[in-house]
Design a protein around this motif. Sequence first.
Motif, mmCIF file in Angstrom:
data_model
loop_
_atom_site.group_PDB
_atom_site.id
_atom_site.type_symbol
_atom_site.label_atom_id
_atom_site.label_comp_id
_atom_site.label_asym_id
_atom_site.label_seq_id
_atom_site.Cartn_x
_atom_site.Cartn_y
_atom_site.Cartn_z
ATOM 1 N N TYR A 1 -5.320 -4.243 -1.767
ATOM 2 C CA TYR A 1 -5.693 -5.175 -0.694
ATOM 3 C C TYR A 1 -4.995 -6.527 -0.901
ATOM 4 O O TYR A 1 -4.511 -7.140 0.046
ATOM 5 C CB TYR A 1 -7.209 -5.396 -0.650
ATOM 6 C CG TYR A 1 -7.991 -4.200 -0.142
ATOM 7 C CD1 TYR A 1 -7.646 -3.581 1.061
ATOM 8 C CD2 TYR A 1 -9.076 -3.721 -0.856
ATOM 9 C CE1 TYR A 1 -8.373 -2.494 1.518
ATOM 10 C CE2 TYR A 1 -9.814 -2.638 -0.396
ATOM 11 C CZ TYR A 1 -9.459 -2.023 0.792
ATOM 12 O OH TYR A 1 -10.175 -0.961 1.250
ATOM 13 N N PRO B 1 14.781 -7.191 7.207
ATOM 14 C CA PRO B 1 13.460 -6.788 6.721
ATOM 15 C C PRO B 1 13.412 -5.330 6.267
ATOM 16 O O PRO B 1 12.618 -4.982 5.394
ATOM 17 C CB PRO B 1 12.543 -7.012 7.932
ATOM 18 C CG PRO B 1 13.443 -7.168 9.110
ATOM 19 C CD PRO B 1 14.751 -7.651 8.602
ATOM 20 N N LYS C 1 5.269 13.664 1.127
ATOM 21 C CA LYS C 1 5.462 12.356 1.759
ATOM 22 C C LYS C 1 6.392 11.492 0.908
ATOM 23 O O LYS C 1 7.260 10.795 1.439
ATOM 24 C CB LYS C 1 4.115 11.663 1.946
ATOM 25 C CG LYS C 1 4.266 10.298 2.598
ATOM 26 C CD LYS C 1 2.952 9.631 2.914
ATOM 27 C CE LYS C 1 3.211 8.246 3.503
ATOM 28 N NZ LYS C 1 1.974 7.480 3.673
ATOM 29 N N ARG D 1 -1.327 -6.029 -0.117
ATOM 30 C CA ARG D 1 -1.016 -5.978 1.314
ATOM 31 C C ARG D 1 -0.778 -7.382 1.864
ATOM 32 O O ARG D 1 0.173 -7.620 2.598
ATOM 33 C CB ARG D 1 -2.147 -5.285 2.063
ATOM 34 C CG ARG D 1 -1.912 -5.204 3.547
ATOM 35 C CD ARG D 1 -2.749 -4.146 4.209
ATOM 36 N NE ARG D 1 -4.177 -4.411 4.064
ATOM 37 C CZ ARG D 1 -5.133 -3.539 4.421
ATOM 38 N NH1 ARG D 1 -4.813 -2.386 4.920
ATOM 39 N NH2 ARG D 1 -6.399 -3.843 4.251
ATOM 40 N N VAL E 1 7.132 -1.443 2.149
ATOM 41 C CA VAL E 1 5.935 -1.098 1.381
ATOM 42 C C VAL E 1 5.367 0.187 1.984
ATOM 43 O O VAL E 1 5.295 0.307 3.212
ATOM 44 C CB VAL E 1 4.876 -2.221 1.456
ATOM 45 C CG1 VAL E 1 3.657 -1.887 0.602
ATOM 46 C CG2 VAL E 1 5.469 -3.560 1.020
ATOM 47 N N HIS E 2 5.048 1.150 1.158
ATOM 48 C CA HIS E 2 4.446 2.395 1.660
ATOM 49 C C HIS E 2 3.255 2.785 0.791
ATOM 50 O O HIS E 2 3.266 2.553 -0.411
ATOM 51 C CB HIS E 2 5.475 3.537 1.639
ATOM 52 C CG HIS E 2 6.457 3.460 2.766
ATOM 53 N ND1 HIS E 2 6.201 3.952 4.021
ATOM 54 C CD2 HIS E 2 7.698 2.915 2.832
ATOM 55 C CE1 HIS E 2 7.239 3.732 4.808
ATOM 56 N NE2 HIS E 2 8.169 3.090 4.117
ATOM 57 N N TRP E 3 2.277 3.372 1.439
ATOM 58 C CA TRP E 3 1.125 3.892 0.689
ATOM 59 C C TRP E 3 1.327 5.403 0.515
ATOM 60 O O TRP E 3 1.412 6.136 1.502
ATOM 61 C CB TRP E 3 -0.188 3.638 1.424
ATOM 62 C CG TRP E 3 -0.423 2.229 1.901
ATOM 63 C CD1 TRP E 3 -0.810 1.860 3.151
ATOM 64 C CD2 TRP E 3 -0.356 1.006 1.147
ATOM 65 N NE1 TRP E 3 -0.965 0.501 3.237
ATOM 66 C CE2 TRP E 3 -0.691 -0.061 2.013
ATOM 67 C CE3 TRP E 3 -0.035 0.692 -0.182
ATOM 68 C CZ2 TRP E 3 -0.724 -1.403 1.617
ATOM 69 C CZ3 TRP E 3 -0.057 -0.638 -0.583
ATOM 70 C CH2 TRP E 3 -0.395 -1.658 0.299
#
Lengths: 319, 145
Positions: free
Chosen positions: B85, B105, B120, B88, B110-112
């Motif tokens: 959090y 950019p 994935k 982020r 950023v990837h989760w």
Amino acid sequence: MKQLNEVIKEVAAQSLSRGEVDLVIGWKKGDLWWQSYPAFVEGDEGVADLIWDPFCVPNLSRYLLEELDDKSKVAIFVKGCDALGFNQLLQDKRVEREKVYLYGIPCDGLVDPRKLEAAGHKWLSEVRRDGDELVLVSKEGEQRVKARDFMYDKCLTCRYPNPVTYDQMLGEAVEAQPQERFAGVEELEKISDDERFEYWARQFSRCIRCFACRNVCPACSCRECIFDIPEPRWLGKAKELSEDQFYHIIRAYHVAGRCVDCGECTRVCPVDLPLQELNRKFIKDINELYGEYDAGVDPETEAPLVTYNTNDPAAFTES
Amino acid sequence: MSVSAEEQAFEPLIIVFGCNWCSYAGGDLAGTSRMSYPPNVRVIRVPCSSRVSPNFVLRAFQRGADGVLVAGCHPGDCHYVTGNYYARRRLSALRRFLEFIGIEPERFEVHWISGSEGAKFAKVMGEVTEKIRALGPNRKMRDVR
Ligand code: SF4
Ligand code: SF4
């Protein structure tokens, strides 16, 4: 009503003679008419030197960091922006509130000597504020000009001219007349990535890395600074664009969410880098993404980058 | 416009800061499941996405990365409960700021990716690599010494 210039001498003399404080930090006249410097007054002798004039721009609150090491109580004068800086030091737990006595000064904008010089007003002996006007005193006599034409850019966008915190307020509250502060950032946002890159590369390459912008900043108060530590050496000494970028991105990032937008960094830069646009880019984005936040207004709140909401948006595609 | 030999041969270098508990495990799963992803990707294991200081990102660009990716647990799944959090907010602010300095950019993503998302992981690495390949080499924040 007594002139503020007299009032500050009186209150300083009083608190020193009563032993309420060990030191008063105010301003005194420098060698030249456009210089007003920080003054450190510990006894009666220095009190007469204290002044309030249109050049009292240095923010005094940062001096508390050193002075409070060996003093039990210090009094300082704070303008609107200085009070925000003081609150930031409080929020960052770098000063103790009980050890400081704040004299608040409502500030109707200070004078940028370079704007005077650019308009040909070079050989003056004194500049006085009179309502909305400045009285420029020279050998030829007195001349009146509109004060707002000669104020620092940062004063033109000031939203908190009246100190948000103080123990004693000196003088009458003034009305804020802020111009839009994100206009510069918005202009830069409009151009292409490549043009922006060129623009900042040109600006950064002029930086001499004197660190004045860091040293003056009330949000840059770490005891040990990443730019100074030898191991790991994050910032090299070479004059190289990527090192300049590193310095400027990290400096601005470190104060993101804590920068009170006092504009001191921009004022002290010897090569006039538009640092406030960098700080304001962070302020603008954080406002947009995580809600309006004004650093320095309330030291009890949490800075936006040291907290979160579980439903925060992101500036990247979340999947 | 002619294409220089360098551009023709351009193989992007992608630095991935992968969180130990989710994304790094996701990468492991991709490997043990025999899913391939581009060799352009170099993964650096970090304890949490919130461990990724902007210093790391800038240093990667300075030393030759063409793209930088931070991969962490999905919000709500952080091993340390709240780390991502914070990440982020901070990485969002950083991404916008890099763009303001003139860095495309797309070069900072950023990837989760969770520990069970091997497929994935492989897919994201492939997509990021192709995006950066199309953008070309990063010359904007490279230490040229
Ligand atoms: S970064 Fe500049 S404008 Fe912001 S608090 Fe520091 S000195 Fe003031
Ligand atoms: S004050 Fe100006 S020249 Fe000095 S380090 Fe800051 S930006 Fe560079």
